[in-house]
Design an enzyme around this catalytic site. Structure first.
Site, short mmCIF file in Angstrom:
data_model
loop_
_atom_site.label_atom_id
_atom_site.label_comp_id
_atom_site.label_asym_id
_atom_site.label_seq_id
_atom_site.Cartn_x
_atom_site.Cartn_y
_atom_site.Cartn_z
N SER A 71 41.47 19.71 -16.82
CA SER A 71 42.78 19.35 -17.38
C SER A 71 43.56 20.60 -17.75
CB SER A 71 42.59 18.48 -18.62
OG SER A 71 42.10 19.29 -19.68
N LYS A 72 44.84 20.36 -18.04
CA LYS A 72 45.72 21.45 -18.46
C LYS A 72 45.16 22.11 -19.72
CE LYS A 72 50.42 22.00 -20.29
NZ LYS A 72 49.89 22.63 -21.46
N ARG A 73 44.58 21.29 -20.58
CA ARG A 73 44.01 21.82 -21.83
C ARG A 73 42.90 22.84 -21.56
NH1 ARG A 73 42.39 17.00 -24.21
NH2 ARG A 73 43.89 16.06 -22.81
N ASP A 129 44.57 26.03 -20.77
CA ASP A 129 45.11 26.67 -21.98
C ASP A 129 43.98 27.30 -22.80
OD1 ASP A 129 47.53 25.75 -21.19
OD2 ASP A 129 47.61 24.06 -22.58
#
Ligand code: GLU
Length: 510
Positions: free
Chosen positions: A263-265, A268
């Site tokens: 995921s994008k998380r 990050d």
């Protein structure tokens, strides 16, 4: 299936930036088409107006442009099966929904959102899940439960309705997936999915099946998250009396650590992009990093993605897009998810940097130098790149590996000074200056031979002199072979730096 009729599609919904998992899906479709002499189509699935995000469609087009993935037909390209954007095909879906109603495969449902929400709550209170299916549909507000005249009256009164698929009772749906083989699902566990919404738009399921049929798609290659929709889609083809395409559901891209989908998380948290291009959220203004802006070469990005879930059957790892198209096959796509490895992504970029011509890298590095305010001779830049590129993963990293070629050190790494600038360093470097001044042939090999002979003759410590030498030339203990550096800097600049170093570092008191 006739080779000529191979047609595949990538069918994204423009709901935001394209995840790299989506790029991989498109890539596998592209490779499959190329390998089999087929056609690759881009269809935009934008029937869910509530999820539309401005800019997302352009983002998708730009991303594939950057990757070098070309479509044969589709949005912005055209073709004989257009339009390729579902919102522009809006008017054709209703007739198909009506056809299913006429044949008894679908029905009108008038239940309001509030009624259904209420039912869901009631079920929840009893620790059950509400499913709109054969078990309950006779008690609800739909054309299967209501008398025909009542349904007609509601329709005449323009009462809002949806059209639902009538899931067959006790029916085993048998399917084949090119990646996972035979799959069986009892239709009892499925719900009466909405095919057509009260806003006059089809849902994904109806539009997707109708369009795949009308666009003569032969193989549906898509993400595993759509596997649960496969039985419904198979039943829809059956209801229409159409031949279903073949299906291949690609396993997920997994997090680098722990469980679940990438995921994008994760990006990050661990510091890597999960989108091909940078994306600026039009609502929040938040910017998310992309592979392009992070300095990846599109070829490296594509190569990396291709190997996340597919393997060539041997140890080879470096493939161009054309080479991939030659060797790709669905049979070699793995059944289980592939763990994303950010280090491996960097490794791929490094490999492409090493493969690239130093002249071409110089073209890319030049703007970085200009930005830093260092314009120099192009041949010099090319030479510098040759010396340092094996230490960099990205063009922008070339600067930290090579800044000392363009400017004399303006400071000296204090840790290195502490460790390497010894009590006798000043005198030794001062003496080295004389040695270097006397050299005629300032090539790397010759300078090395002369300096080493001098060190030996004087019985100085080799490491001690060379480290101090590096420190005054580079400002730190980094960089490629020291004699390659000084040869490239040239005699004059080398001597100048020795002067500066002696002046700045001075004599260390014992
Ligand atoms: N519109 C769907 C998506 O966004 C397409 C799924 C499919 O390929 O059938 O992923």
């Amino acid at each position: 299936m006739n080779q000529k009729n191979i047609r595949v599609r990538f069918a994204p919904s423009p709901t935001g930036p394209l995840h790299i998992g989506g790029v991989r899906t498109a890539l596998y479709n592209y490779l499959f088409a190329k390998k089999n002499g087929g056609k690759f189509i881009l269809r935009i699935e934008d029937t869910d107006q509530t999820r539309f995000v401005p800019g997302a469609e352009d983002y998708i087009l730009e991303a594939f442009d950057w990757c070098g993935i070309e479509f044969d037909e589709g949005v912005s390209k055209g073709g004989p099966f257009g339009p390729y954007k579902q919102s522009e095909r809006k008017n054709l879906y209703k007739a198909y929904a009506d056809e299913l109603i006429a044949k008894g495969y679908a029905y009108y449902a008038f239940d309001t959102a509030e009624e259904l929400a209420h039912l869901r709550k009631q079920y929840e209170a009893e620790k059950k899940t509400f499913t709109y299916n054969a078990a309950v549909r006779q008690n609800l507000n739909n054309s299967l439960a209501l008398p025909a005249e009542k349904t007609q009256r509601l329709l005449d009164d323009k009462t809002p309705y949806v059209i639902r698929f009538k899931m067959p009772d006790d029916r085993m749906v048998r399917m084949n997936d090119l990646i996972r083989g035979a799959v069986e699902v009892n239709a009892d566990v499925l719900d009466d999915k909405i095919l057509f919404k009260s806003d006059g738009m089809p849902t994904y399921h109806l539009a997707n099946v109708v369009d795949d049929h009308l666009m003569e798609i032969s193989h549906v290659i898509r993400g595993e998250e759509w596997l649960p929709s496969m039985p419904l889609h198979i039943l829809l083809y059956e209801a229409f009396g159409w031949e279903a395409p073949e299906f291949a559901h690609l396993p997920l891209l997994l997090k680098p650590d722990g469980k679940g989908k990438l995921s994008k998380r994760d990006g990050d948290r661990l510091g890597f992009p999960v989108f091909p291009l940078q994306w600026r959220d039009p609502k929040t203004g938040e910017t998310t990093r992309g592979y392009r802006e992070d300095g990846y070469f599109p070829e490296a990005f594509i190569n990396m993605l291709a190997l996340l879930g597919w393997n060539p059957g041997d140890e080879r790892e470096i493939f161009s897009l054309d080479e991939l198209a030659e060797v790709f096959s669905i049979e070699r796509v793995g059944k289980s998810g592939s763990r994303f490895d950010p280090e491996k992504a960097r490794w791929f970029n490094h490999q492409y940097m090493m493969k690239m011509d130093d002249e071409d890298l110089a073209d890319l590095f030049l703007p970085v130098l200009v930005e830093k305010g260092y314009m120099t001779d192009r041949d010099f830049i090319v030479e510098v790149i040759g010396l340092v590129k094996d230490r960099a993963h990205f063009v922008h990293e070339l600067w930290e590996q090579s800044d000392f070629f363009f400017k004399a050190p303006d400071e000296f790494d204090p840790k290195a000074v502490k460790k390497r600038w010894k009590t006798n360093s000043y005198d030794q470097i001062n003496e080295l200056k004389e040695v270097l001044t006397a050299i005629d042939d300032f090539s790397s090999e010759n300078v090395e031979a002369v300096v080493k002979a001098w060190i030996e003759e004087k019985e100085y410590g080799l490491g001690a002199v060379l480290n101090a030498f590096r420190l005054v030339i580079v400002g730190a203990l980094k960089g490629p072979h020291l004699f390659d550096i000084v040869a490239l800097l040239g005699q004059e600049e080398t001597l100048r730096r020795l002067e500066i170093g002696l002046h700045e570092l001075g004599r260390k008191e014992s």
